[in-house]
Write an enzyme that holds these catalytic residues in place. Structure first.
Site, mmCIF file in Angstrom:
data_model
loop_
_atom_site.group_PDB
_atom_site.id
_atom_site.type_symbol
_atom_site.label_atom_id
_atom_site.label_comp_id
_atom_site.label_asym_id
_atom_site.label_seq_id
_atom_site.Cartn_x
_atom_site.Cartn_y
_atom_site.Cartn_z
ATOM 1 C CG ASP A 1 -0.827 -2.826 -5.071
ATOM 2 O OD1 ASP A 1 -0.844 -4.029 -5.368
ATOM 3 O OD2 ASP A 1 -1.680 -2.276 -4.346
HETATM 4 N N1 URA Z 1 -1.946 -3.882 0.174
HETATM 5 C C1 URA Z 1 -2.158 -3.123 -0.917
HETATM 6 O O1 URA Z 1 -3.250 -2.610 -1.134
HETATM 7 N N2 URA Z 1 -1.134 -2.948 -1.767
HETATM 8 C C2 URA Z 1 0.106 -3.455 -1.565
HETATM 9 O O2 URA Z 1 1.015 -3.232 -2.366
HETATM 10 C C3 URA Z 1 0.308 -4.238 -0.417
HETATM 11 C C4 URA Z 1 -0.735 -4.432 0.438
#
Ligand code: URA
Length: 238
Positions: A104
């Site tokens: 993310d």
């Molecule tokens: N889980 C999440 O919520 N975000 C990420 O970036 C990776 C795994």
């Protein structure tokens, strides 16, 4: 067809500036003929390129380990956001690598960037169960009941039952906790949603391991390096 200077950069003969110098110094031949123009195009399948008489072994793939900072999206292009590719030097982008999977925008840590499509496909395939380890900071007090919920498989808000995982609590206070979680699947926002399911908010999320490859602690956020041969082999053996 590849530009001669790009081919040499990518084969480890130095930066673009350095290889252009070597070419202008007439140290490079293509099919036995001295070529002193860096922009000449060569066919990597047919042409024999030599530097000071030594045959250039052409590298097809690039494998990078980035310590992703917050604020960058895991994409090659984006109309509105900065992408992780903006953190990669031009000479390491010649072979057009892309992020292997996604973190993310606000997640930090280990992101592999490569152009090896087969490897990418394998390590991201849900069938291969590749492990991804995360360090997580949350705003609640984690305890043994949460360990149990995670070990049975957290049920997300949409009803999806996650695979059982170990929740390793590193420290826990009434106002927040730190822990590690290893996932073998990769649902959208999975870690954040797993903690939401136990009424907890993720404040900080960092991937510290991917497929048995640990994030290099010498890399500051925003820095990257090439994978070692051993690390590349780990990916190729998946
Ligand atoms: N889980 C999440 O919520 N975000 C990420 O970036 C990776 C795994």
């Amino acid at each position: 067809m590849k530009r001669l200077d790009n081919l040499l950069v990518n084969s480890g003969y130095g930066s673009r500036r350095e290889v252009q110098k070597i070419i202008r110094q007439k140290k490079v031949t293509v099919n036995g003929e001295i070529i002193n123009r860096p922009a000449v195009h060569v066919d990597i399948l047919k042409d024999e390129v030599c530097v000071l008489g030594e045959k250039v072994l052409y590298k097809e793939f690039v494998y990078l380990m980035l310590n992703k900072p917050a604020g960058f999206v895991s994409a090659t292009h984006d109309k509105f956001e900065r992408t992780v590719l903006e953190l990669i030097d031009d000479e390491d982008k010649i072979l057009e690598p892309y992020p292997v999977g996604r973190l993310d925008k606000d997640t930090v840590g280990l992101l592999i960037i490569s152009n090896d499509g087969n490897m990418c496909h394998r390590v991201l395939s849900p069938k291969r169960h590749v492990e991804k380890k995360y360090f997580v900071r949350v705003d609640t007090c984690l305890n043994s009941s949460h360990i149990e919920i995670f070990s049975k498989g957290v049920i997300l808000e949409d009803g999806y039952k996650c695979k059982p995982v170990e929740l390793k609590i590193l420290n826990s206070t009434p106002t927040g906790s730190e822990c590690e979680v290893v996932l073998t699947e990769g649902k959208f926002h999975q870690i954040k949603r797993m903690f939401e399911a136990i009424n907890s908010n993720v404040l900080y999320l960092k991937r510290i391991e991917f497929c048995g490859i640990e994030l290099d602690e010498n890399l500051n956020e925003g820095e990257y390096r090439h994978l070692t041969d051993e690390e590349v082999n780990i990916l190729k053996l998946v």
